[in-house]
Design an enzyme around this catalytic site. Structure first.
Site, PDB file in Angstrom:
ATOM      1  N   ASP A 368       2.604  28.625 -10.752  1.00 25.43           N
ATOM      2  CA  ASP A 368       3.818  28.418 -11.521  1.00 25.43           C
ATOM      3  C   ASP A 368       3.813  27.001 -12.060  1.00 25.43           C
ATOM      4  O   ASP A 368       3.088  26.136 -11.572  1.00 25.43           O
ATOM      5  CB  ASP A 368       5.042  28.658 -10.632  1.00 25.43           C
ATOM      6  CG  ASP A 368       6.332  28.717 -11.439  1.00 25.43           C
ATOM      7  OD1 ASP A 368       6.253  28.860 -12.680  1.00 25.43           O
ATOM      8  OD2 ASP A 368       7.405  28.613 -10.834  1.00 25.43           O
ATOM      9  N   ASP A 645       8.448  35.807  -5.614  1.00 30.41           N
ATOM     10  CA  ASP A 645       6.996  35.623  -5.611  1.00 30.41           C
ATOM     11  C   ASP A 645       6.311  36.389  -4.488  1.00 30.41           C
ATOM     12  O   ASP A 645       5.076  36.437  -4.427  1.00 30.41           O
ATOM     13  CB  ASP A 645       6.649  34.135  -5.453  1.00 30.41           C
ATOM     14  CG  ASP A 645       7.099  33.295  -6.630  1.00 30.41           C
ATOM     15  OD1 ASP A 645       6.942  33.761  -7.773  1.00 30.41           O
ATOM     16  OD2 ASP A 645       7.609  32.185  -6.415  1.00 30.41           O
ATOM     17  N   ASN A 734     -34.133  37.277  20.866  1.00 30.01           N
ATOM     18  CA  ASN A 734     -33.002  37.403  19.949  1.00 30.01           C
ATOM     19  C   ASN A 734     -31.851  36.497  20.364  1.00 30.01           C
ATOM     20  O   ASN A 734     -31.197  35.855  19.540  1.00 30.01           O
ATOM     21  CB  ASN A 734     -32.549  38.867  19.902  1.00 30.01           C
ATOM     22  CG  ASN A 734     -31.836  39.196  18.613  1.00 30.01           C
ATOM     23  OD1 ASN A 734     -32.291  38.814  17.542  1.00 30.01           O
ATOM     24  ND2 ASN A 734     -30.715  39.891  18.709  1.00 30.01           N
TER      25      ASN A 734
END
Length: 898
Positions: A368, A645, A734
């Protein structure tokens, strides 16, 4: 047009509520009080207590904070966590407790980290909301004096001052039937019917977005269509008294109020998936599909080659775990949490962690004008005579008008009073006295004061009527124009000259107010709007809402970061264009609200993409524009602070509000700025891109290296008489590799990667994996050949040596790839990782070499490697670095790095 099913901002409430409000507006005051079982002197404390038990607290429906267990579930629920949980359960069922423990630790760590950060952010938002605790002045019957029984005297007392029957109570404690006292600056605490009013002007901008206040009365009422907000004798929760005083009775509270009904509709709307959620889900499922396809291949090849299907099943399960980047939830959450912590130092509350990444991906920011780009405080830019020459007379007359009026003092009056030098203001205030005033109303759009000189010998023996207001409405009351010391008749030729002057001011984006006057007889002491006639136009005041000092710099920074700025405002196009010019924003097309009304969603999407400034918008227009931009593939941010809004805030990928916004807007926002300053947004975008870039690093590294490992396993399983690596080895490798990457959220990011918005690209990640994954397999195969022919680890009896050799090479190449593909630049030279990444990878590489060589080797079923192995290891690693760097350069030339 709106497509069927389109859920827009609720411009209306239920027909029942609208009819109830209309009935309360049409009924006379005694009937309203009887219907509410109230009295002019207010309710008693016992009556209030009973009504509170019946109606509950005066609270609107917020987006309810999730209970801790729901928030914990939301933190846990994502595709990777669910898949890892399944793998952990299968590992547990197959008695692989160590694998289940490793996987479970990843899931718990990710979930608790996200839960803790979001819980803390929501707590900060709730504390902020609790700080904004308003009170209302009400009357209590058991506190009132007996003299207050006379209604006329009572209302007169209440309009001009407080007495001992007045009590300050929190908004939350109000009930229908309460008598509330209102004055300038008060927020309306509930829907109310006006009982008495004096020059009462109310700003309804929080509900309607309208710039100017509206006047409220006791008896007048009008009802146009389905909009109760146009009723002149009703006040609505969430609006604000701009000027004047009033006494009102509460009609409805909480969710039964107009504000509450709109808030309830908004809070019940489901939040659409953001770009981050959609992106991470698409990448997650891409990697999961790879795991689901490759793991069965490993099972079939190993089962068929060796005949031990239980061992093959366990190995395939380990491969599935190895292929899945189980640290992704932890890395993502840690990166987002770090971004939230960085923004918190800049006075920004991040309510939803996903908003950090969305800021980095945002390529369109809708904002705005008023209060965001400008100071929301008008200043006098020019004061000229009717023909455009500077005039001090106009400023002095306007000052007298603003100084002596007691009705609506708006931003224009405040600007006039502030513009006058203090010495001159004091001299004028002492030199003149007020005789009467003709208050402003929105039909005449002007107001007048009548002043006389304090010195009776001064002047011509007459008072002066000074009128100030909208240009057209003041001109309609004028018959003459002053030019210097001369007075000209306001004929057609003169009027055309005047309009050219005012048109030029308007084209500069200035708000033009006309000032006129005439002499009136000293004997006349009362005046009405009928006396606003035969005026002489003196000149104009031109006002400007100054831009914020930091706005231009912040917008330039956002534009430099590749964010397209779009202005969405309810203001007119001339003022908006002037503000854009002052901020250096290029206006690529301007669209007005009435044009949007005529477009369907497809046409609107095309219009939204082409143009950058949208003026004279309603709340519905704002939401439709945000939705259209998102539908066109943009990642959209929206800044807003009113209930009007809230729908656009929810629709945007990232909703941004401020701490002074209405609570419904704060509920709908993802980010709350404690300082309404755009500079923090530029910093937030940069932080979001750092976060996003580091997440992409992990996904690329993990996906490519894991895919390469699985590809190597498939090849080795087809030819080796034993498993190339035990399930335990795969899990430990891993885990160590994942631990080496936990510092990635704290890594540096090359400036080139912060210059443009980053978005999820599952196709690009898949392509990256297919190029760089098999490259690591080349060196795995070289290691197989090395262990088979050089070190003769080619029988089941020597498989431990083979597996140990590949374990070290596999882990070290995986850790090296953290550095090699963390940047498009030349690793270790043009771009060096942050010290936490350097330290963590160095430690993990040391652990990888230590495990087969140290006392824990037997526990992990590894064997010590001969010293002759390590020169070969160094050579393999150097070749790996060279080949990956060469492939990276070729890949960037062909596909780019994003």
């Amino acid at each position: 047009m709106i497509k069927p099913g389109h859920r827009a901002f609720p411009r209306t409430v239920s027909r029942k509520l609208a009819n109830d409000l209309l009935r309360a507006s049409r009924a006379d005051v005694p009937a309203v009080l009887v219907g509410l079982r109230s009295r002019e002197e207010g309710l008693s404390s016992s009556e209030v207590a009973a009504l509170q038990a019946r109606h509950g607290s005066n609270q609107v429906a917020h987006e309810r904070p999730l209970p801790w267990w729901r928030q914990l579930w939301q933190s846990y629920r994502n595709p990777f966590n669910l898949l890892l949980s399944v793998l952990a359960a299968v590992s547990l069922l197959t008695s692989d407790v160590r694998a289940a423990s490793v996987i479970g630790t990843m899931v718990v760590l990710s979930t608790l980290l996200r839960f803790g950060v979001e819980r803390r952010s929501h707590g900060a938002a709730l504390r902020l909301q609790a700080m904004v605790g308003n009170t209302a002045t009400v009357l209590r019957r058991d506190l009132a004096h007996e003299a207050a029984a006379d209604a006329r005297r009572y209302f007169e007392v209440q309009l001009h001052g407080r007495d001992s029957s007045a009590l300050e109570v929190p908004f939350i404690a109000l009930v229908p039937g309460e008598i509330v006292l209102l004055s300038a600056g008060d927020m309306i605490p509930a829907d109310c019917r006006v009982l008495a009013a004096k020059d009462l002007f109310v700003s309804q901008a929080a509900l309607t977005g309208e710039f100017f206040p509206v006047e409220k009365f006791v008896d007048r009422q009008r009802f146009a269509g389905d909009n109760p907000l146009e009723l002149d004798n009703l006040l609505f929760m969430g609006t604000t008294v701009v000027s004047g005083t009033a006494t009102a009775v509460v009609l409805t509270t909480g969710s039964r109020s107009y504000f509450g009904a709109v808030a309830a509709q908004l809070s019940e709307r489901e939040r659409e998936p953001t770009a981050f959620q959609a992106g991470v889900n698409s990448v997650s499922w891409l990697l999961i599909r790879f795991a689901l396809v490759l793991a069965p291949f490993v099972l079939l090849i190993n089962g068929a080659a060796r005949g031990d299907w239980s061992e093959a099943c366990l190995f395939a399960l380990s491969v599935a775990v190895g292929l899945t980047p189980e640290m992704l939830p932890v890395i993502v959450t840690a990166a987002l949490a770090r971004g939230a912590a960085m923004l918190a130092r800049r006075k920004v509350i991040v309510k939803r962690l996903d908003a950090i990444q969305n800021m980095g991906a945002m390529d369109v920011l809708c904002l705005d004008k008023t209060g965001t780009l400008t100071q929301d405080a008008l200043v006098v830019a020019q004061h000229t005579d009717a023909f455009g020459a500077d005039s001090g007379t106009v400023l002095r007359l306007a000052f007298l008008n603003s100084h002596f009026q007691t009705g609506l003092k708006n931003l224009l009056d405040t600007a006039v009073l502030a513009h006058m030098p203090p010495e001159t203001a004091q001299e004028l205030a002492q030199r003149y006295r007020k005789i009467d005033e003709i208050p402003f109303d929105f039909q005449r759009r002007r107001m007048s004061v009548i002043v006389g000189a304090t010195d009776s010998d001064e002047g011509d023996g007459q008072h002066r009527l000074i009128c100030k207001g909208a240009l057209e409405d003041v001109l309609s009351a004028c018959t003459a124009v002053r030019q210097g010391t001369d007075t000209l008749a306001l004929d057609k030729a003169v009027l055309e000259r005047l309009l050219r002057v005012t048109r030029a001011l308007g084209e500069q984006g200035l708000r033009v107010v006309a000032v006129a006057e005439r002499a009136v007889p000293r004997a006349q002491t009362t005046f009405s709007s009928d006396d606003e006639k035969q005026l002489t136009l003196v000149g104009y005041l031109a006002f400007l809402d100054p831009v914020k000092a930091s706005a231009a710099q912040a917008l330039a920074a956002l534009t430099a970061q590749g964010v397209t700025l779009k202005i969405l405002t309810g203001d007119n196009e001339l003022v908006t264009g002037k503000v854009c010019q002052e901020l250096g924003l290029s206006v690529c097309g301007m669209v007005l609200g009435p044009q949007i009304e005529r477009l369907d969603d497809v046409q609107l999407a095309a219009l939204a993409a082409r143009n950058t400034v949208f003026a004279r918008l309603t709340p519905l227009h704002k939401e439709r524009l945000v939705r259209a931009l998102r539908g066109d593939g943009h990642i959209v941010g929206f800044i807003g602070d009113g209930i009007n809004d809230a729908a656009a805030l929810r629709t945007a990928d990232i909703g941004i509000s401020v701490d002074t916004a209405v609570d419904v807007a704060r509920d709908a926002a993802d980010i709350i700025l404690l300082d309404k300053d755009l500079t923090v947004l530029a910093a937030g975008v940069r932080e979001g891109r750092k976060t996003f870039s580091n997440m992409l690093k992990y996904i690329r590294m993990s996906a490519s290296s894991n895919f390469g490992n699985v590809f190597s396993v498939l090849v080795a399983s087809a030819f080796l008489p034993f498993l190339p690596m035990l399930p335990l080895h795969l899990l430990v490798q891993n885990l160590l590799y994942d631990v080496s990457q936990v510092a990635i959220p704290f890594d540096h990011v090359d400036e080139e990667l912060l210059s443009k918005p980053l978005q999820w690209n599952p196709k690009g990640i898949g392509r990256f994996m297919l190029y760089f994954g098999p490259l690591s397999s080349i060196f795995d195969l070289l290691t197989f050949a090395l262990m088979w022919w050089v070190f003769h680890a080619n029988t089941p009896a020597s498989q431990g040596l083979f597996q140990s050799g590949w374990f070290v090479v596999g882990l070290l190449t995986q850790v090296l790839v953290v550095h090699l593909i963390r940047t498009p630049k030349l690793s270790f030279f043009d771009s060096v990782a942050a010290w936490p990444v350097l330290a963590m990878t160095a430690v993990i590489m040391g652990i990888g070499i230590y495990l087969p060589m140290g006392p824990l080797a037997g526990y992990f079923q590894l064997v010590a490697l001969p010293l002759a192995y390590f020169p070969w290891l160094l050579g393999i690693l150097l070749c790996y670095v060279v080949l990956v760097t060469a492939l990276k350069r070729w890949y960037i030339r062909r596909y780019g790095w994003r």
